[in-house]
Design a protein around this motif. Structure first.
Motif: not given
Length: 194
Positions: A175-190, A144-154
Motif C-alpha cells: 500500500a505504501a508503494v502504491i501511495s508512492g506511485v500515485i504521489e509521483a504521478i501526481g507530482q508529474a502533473g503539477r 495511475a489506474s493502469e499502473l497500480v494493478p501491475s505494481v500490486v501484482i508484481e
C-alpha cells in the motif's frame, strides 16, 4: 506397512487440481507435461484422464477454481476496495502456486489470458474510482489506474519469490508503494513538477 488412504472422487479431484497448480506454476501450460502433473500428484496419467479430458481442460479448471477462490477472497470484481489488497496478499500467502500460475503464466498465455484479465480490469476500475479525488487530470488518473494493478501484482509475485518476508506487514508495504506511485504521478502533473 500402512496403505495410503483412498480418496473419494471429490477429494481426488481437489488433490489433482492442487498438484496441477504446483506443476503448472513452475512452467505454465506449454512447458508442463501431463506426466509432470501426474508425478506431482503421485498418480498415473490414466487417473488424471478419469477426471479431465485433456491437459487443457485440467489447466482451465485450475484457472477457474483460482478465479473463484480469488473472487471469494477479495469480494469479487464488483466489490474491490482498498481492504481487498490485504485479502489478495493473504490469498497469495496461502496459495502461492495458484497466484503465480494465475498472474505470471496465464496472464502471458494468449489462450488463457482472459482468466487473469478480469481481475486486472476490476482493479483498474476500482483504482480509477479512488483516484478521482486525488488526480484531477483524467490522463494522469488513467495512467495511475493502469499502473497500480501491475505494481500490486508484481509486488506480490516478488514477495512470494522472496519467501514471504514480513508477511504480517506485506499488505501495508505494498500500500505504501502504491501511495508512492500515485504521489509521483501526481507530482508529474503539477506545472512546477513539485
Amino acid at each position: 506397512m500402512t496403505r495410503p488412504k483412498l480418496l473419494n472422487r471429490p477429494e481426488r479431484r481437489r488433490a489433482l487440481l492442487a498438484a496441477a497448480a504446483r506443476a503448472f506454476a513452475r512452467g505454465g501450460f506449454a512447458a508442463t507435461s501431463l506426466a509432470e502433473v501426474a508425478a506431482e500428484a503421485g498418480v498415473s496419467r490414466v487417473l488424471i484422464y478419469r477426471h479431465f479430458d485433456s491437459k487443457e481442460q485440467l489447466y482451465r479448471t485450475v484457472l477457474e477454481q483460482t478465479r473463484d477462490d480469488l473472487m471469494r477472497a477479495t469480494g469479487g470484481p464488483d466489490k474491490l476496495e482498498p481492504s481487498s489488497l490485504t485479502a489478495l496478499v493473504e490469498f497469495a500467502r496461502q496459495h502461492p502456486d495458484e497466484f503465480q500460475l494465475f498472474f505470471r503464466h496465464a496472464g502471458r498465455e494468449p489462450d488463457f489470458r482472459a482468466h487473469a484479465d478480469w481481475l486486472r480490469v476490476a482493479m483498474t476500475e476500482t483504482t480509477q474510482q479512488y483516484l478521482r479525488e486525488v488526480l484531477a487530470d483524467h490522463r494522469l488518473r488513467a495512467w495511475a489506474s493502469e499502473l497500480v494493478p501491475s505494481v500490486v501484482i508484481e509486488a506480490i509475485l516478488a514477495w512470494i519469490e522472496a519467501g514471504f518476508p514480513q508477511h504480517d506487514r506485506a499488505a501495508d508495504t505494498i500500500a505504501a508503494v502504491i501511495s508512492g506511485v500515485i504521489e509521483a504521478i501526481g507530482q508529474a502533473g503539477r506545472p512546477d513538477g513539485s
